[in-house]
Each structure stands twice: as C-alpha cells, then as structure tokens.
Design a protein around this motif. Structure first.
Motif: not given
Length: 99
Positions: A26-33, A96-99, A80-85
């Motif tokens: 999981h490289q992006f927050a969308a993957d986590l979801r 622990p965040t990658r974004c 919905n990160t990174p669109y939701d800040r």
C-alpha cells in the motif's frame, strides 16, 4: 481478533530481515481504503514495527508516531486523502503517514 498495542510492539531481533506485506503493498491512501477492516489491525502492527526498526537503526523520536498509528490509519481510511486535507503539527518528529 483485536491486536493490542502490546502485541503490535513485539519486536524481532534487529539482525532478522523485516517484512511488511501490507505496508509494502500500500503506497497511497487510496490503496489503504481497499483493505477490508479486519486487515487494518495487521497494517497497524506492521507500521509500528517499521517505525521501531527505522528509529532503532537511524535514531530519532517515535513515541508520538507510535501513539497515532491507529488514528492515522483511521483518518486515511475514512477521509479521501490527499483531496481531503489533514494538517499535522508534529514539529521534528516522524509520523506514520506517507502522504
């Protein structure tokens, strides 16, 4: 089955290779979801182990990061990160965040 903080900080000896199957994938927050909710506890355990391993070999502070692992995962899972800040005020400490 819930993973407790005590379970997730069960460190391996530093000379053993570390594997992080969920964290590596999981490289992006969308993957986590896309993860099913029961896998989030495993992801939190991997993230804690990664933070402990990184700080133990490179130095630094990680107490604040360990304390926010589940919070970070939950925020990225729900919003919905990174669109939701998200704004973190952590100064010089690792998070622990990658974004």
């Amino acid at each position: 089955m819930a993973v407790t903080a005590r379970d997730s900080i069960n460190c391996l000896p530093m000379d053993q290779p570390q594997t992080y199957p969920l964290l590596d994938y999981h490289q992006f927050a969308a993957d986590l979801r896309h993860l099913p909710q029961p896998k989030l506890a495993q992801l939190a355990a991997e993230l804690r182990q990664f933070l402990i391993q990184s700080v133990s070999t490179r130095g630094g502070h990680f107490a604040a990061g360990l304390g926010t692992v589940e919070l970070t995962i939950a925020l990225h899972y729900v919003y919905n990160t990174p669109y939701d800040r998200l704004v973190w005020d952590v100064g010089h400490q690792a998070t622990p965040t990658r974004c």
